[in-house]
Design an enzyme around this catalytic site. Structure first.
Site, PDB file in Angstrom:
ATOM      1  N   ARG A   1       0.586  -1.520   0.362  1.00 36.17           N
ATOM      2  CA  ARG A   1      -0.361  -0.104   0.104  1.00 36.17           C
ATOM      3  C   ARG A   1       0.943   0.970  -0.235  1.00 36.17           C
ATOM      4  O   ARG A   1       0.712   2.222   0.365  1.00 36.17           O
ATOM      5  CB  ARG A   1      -1.245   0.082   1.197  1.00 36.17           C
ATOM      6  CG  ARG A   1      -2.116  -0.996   1.160  1.00 36.17           C
ATOM      7  CD  ARG A   1      -2.706  -1.643   0.373  1.00 36.17           C
ATOM      8  NE  ARG A   1      -3.275  -2.524   0.177  1.00 36.17           N
ATOM      9  CZ  ARG A   1      -2.941  -3.380  -0.569  1.00 36.17           C
ATOM     10  NH1 ARG A   1      -1.939  -3.381  -1.125  1.00 36.17           N
ATOM     11  NH2 ARG A   1      -4.122  -4.546  -0.471  1.00 36.17           N
TER      12      ARG A   1
ATOM     13  N   SER B   1     -10.765   0.884   3.067  1.00 37.38           N
ATOM     14  CA  SER B   1     -10.325   0.872   3.836  1.00 37.38           C
ATOM     15  C   SER B   1      -9.981   1.767   5.026  1.00 37.38           C
ATOM     16  O   SER B   1      -8.594   2.525   4.323  1.00 37.38           O
ATOM     17  CB  SER B   1      -9.929  -1.064   3.929  1.00 37.38           C
ATOM     18  OG  SER B   1      -9.835  -1.563   3.888  1.00 37.38           O
TER      19      SER B   1
ATOM     20  N   GLU C   1      -4.928   5.592   6.557  1.00 37.87           N
ATOM     21  CA  GLU C   1      -4.701   4.837   5.196  1.00 37.87           C
ATOM     22  C   GLU C   1      -5.175   5.777   3.510  1.00 37.87           C
ATOM     23  O   GLU C   1      -3.768   6.356   2.983  1.00 37.87           O
ATOM     24  CB  GLU C   1      -5.803   3.053   4.481  1.00 37.87           C
ATOM     25  CG  GLU C   1      -4.947   2.881   3.056  1.00 37.87           C
ATOM     26  CD  GLU C   1      -5.450   1.765   2.467  1.00 37.87           C
ATOM     27  OE1 GLU C   1      -5.514   1.649   0.865  1.00 37.87           O
ATOM     28  OE2 GLU C   1      -5.989   0.769   3.248  1.00 37.87           O
TER      29      GLU C   1
END
Length: 362
Positions: free
Chosen positions: A172, A249, A354
């Site tokens: 990520r 998320s 995130e």
């Protein structure tokens, strides 16, 4: 208010809530809609020349903007264009402009019988964000098929091409994440023209498809199964469903080095008991834990409310923090802090946000 520069659509005091999937964020001082790569370059260079703060905004699916908005120029990437070129037997290079809708591009590749990104179906946002975040889902990451990106280097003002191995792609993240030094203009991917998916690695998806891990499946079957799974978790955008008013998320799955992993697992066992299976996955230099599992075991269940019930954890997935319709960014941050601090208090694990936080912080 709308003003004009040759070729550019420039407006002022535009609420950014209309350009994020959370439907949150105050106004931008200046808002530029850039419909081509050339317009993106011109708008960014103009802001840099004027010394203005700059925010480059794509699909708004991975960003949380402060209630006060953004005091500077927002360049909204809206460039379009998709090309497919056969580069070798059984292989096709897909080139997509940064402003293309990601899921629409995935759907186009599936219709063409190309395999490689079908597991990334249903992910909101634009193509340009995928290498920045190294977008991944259901056992597949963009890094596996990424060839190169064209980007505007803001320091030099030049357009450069970087190959995938120059981007520092990891879980990520990439060298482009957390920095405003470059703006992605277009992205290239290498896909297979066999009509079959990448090997199915994710157990939940394999079970849904009724296949063993490692098998390949027709790409259209995989796309449909992924979309069904994501809908069941409130992860496919729906204007009428507040469970999808999220940034996806909100926390990444924590990756811990081996020495910390053993200590953390012992702490988790002490809390949940020795008979409870703890989901964990291999990661370079250590192991990865499930953020959703930790959140739930720390006492935050699906639907857990935040301030005034204006925000809540999704009723479908504890990793999604949702706007119930009348929330503020401050409301969402309050809930995020409560969840983060609760997981740390119980398990000693620090959850990391995130989304990109603009003008605000946890």
């Amino acid at each position: 208010m709308t003003t004009s520069r040759p070729g550019l659509d420039i407006r002022s005091a535009i609420p950014l809530s209309g350009y994020t999937t959370l439907r949150l964020g105050g106004p931008a001082t200046t808002f530029v809609e850039a419909r081509t790569a050339r317009e993106v370059i011109d708008a960014v260079r103009a802001a840099d020349s004027a010394g203005e703060p700059l925010l480059v905004l794509g699909g708004g699916s991975n960003v949380l903007v402060a209630d006060e908005g953004f005091e500077g120029t927002v360049v909204h990437i809206a460039s379009k264009g998709v090309g497919m070129d056969c580069t070798a037997a059984g292989s096709v290079q897909l080139t997509a402009e940064a402003g293309e809708n990601w899921d629409a591009v995935v759907a186009q590749t599936v219709s063409a019988g190309l395999g490689g990104i079908e597991c990334l179906s249903g992910i909101p946002g634009l193509v340009g964000a995928t290498p920045v975040q190294n977008v991944g889902a259901y056992g597949v990451e963009v890094a596996e098929v990424l060839v190169s990106v064209d980007l505007l280097d803001r320091a030099s003002g030049e357009v450069r091409t970087l190959t995938a191995d120059q981007l520092g792609l990891a879980y990520r993240t990439s060298v482009l994440k957390g920095t405003d030094r470059a703006v992605v203009l277009r992205v290239r991917f290498q896909l297979a023209d066999s009509g079959l998916s990448a090997p199915i690695r994710y157990a939940e998806l394999a079970n849904t498809l009724g296949v063993a891990p490692g098998e390949r499946v027709p790409v259209d079957r995989v796309r449909q199964s992924v979309l069904d799974l994501r809908r069941g978790k409130g992860m496919v955008l729906d204007d009428d469903d507040h469970d999808t008013w999220s940034a996806g998320s909100f926390f990444t799955n924590p990756v811990l080095p081996l020495d910390q992993l053993d200590e953390t697992l012992a702490r988790i066992v002490a809390h949940v008991g020795p008979d409870v299976k703890i989901p964990q996955y291999p990661a370079e230099g250590g192991g990865k834990l499930s953020a959703a599992w930790l959140i739930e075991r720390a006492g935050f269940q699906k639907g857990y409310p935040g301030p005034g019930e204006r925000v809540a954890l999704s009723h479908s997935h504890t990793l999604a923090l949702t706007n119930r319709g009348e929330a503020t960014t401050a409301d969402l941050l309050s809930l995020a802090r409560e969840v983060r601090d609760g997981v740390h208090r119980v398990f000693g694990v620090e959850l990391v946000a995130e989304p990109v936080l603009v003008g605000c912080a946890l």
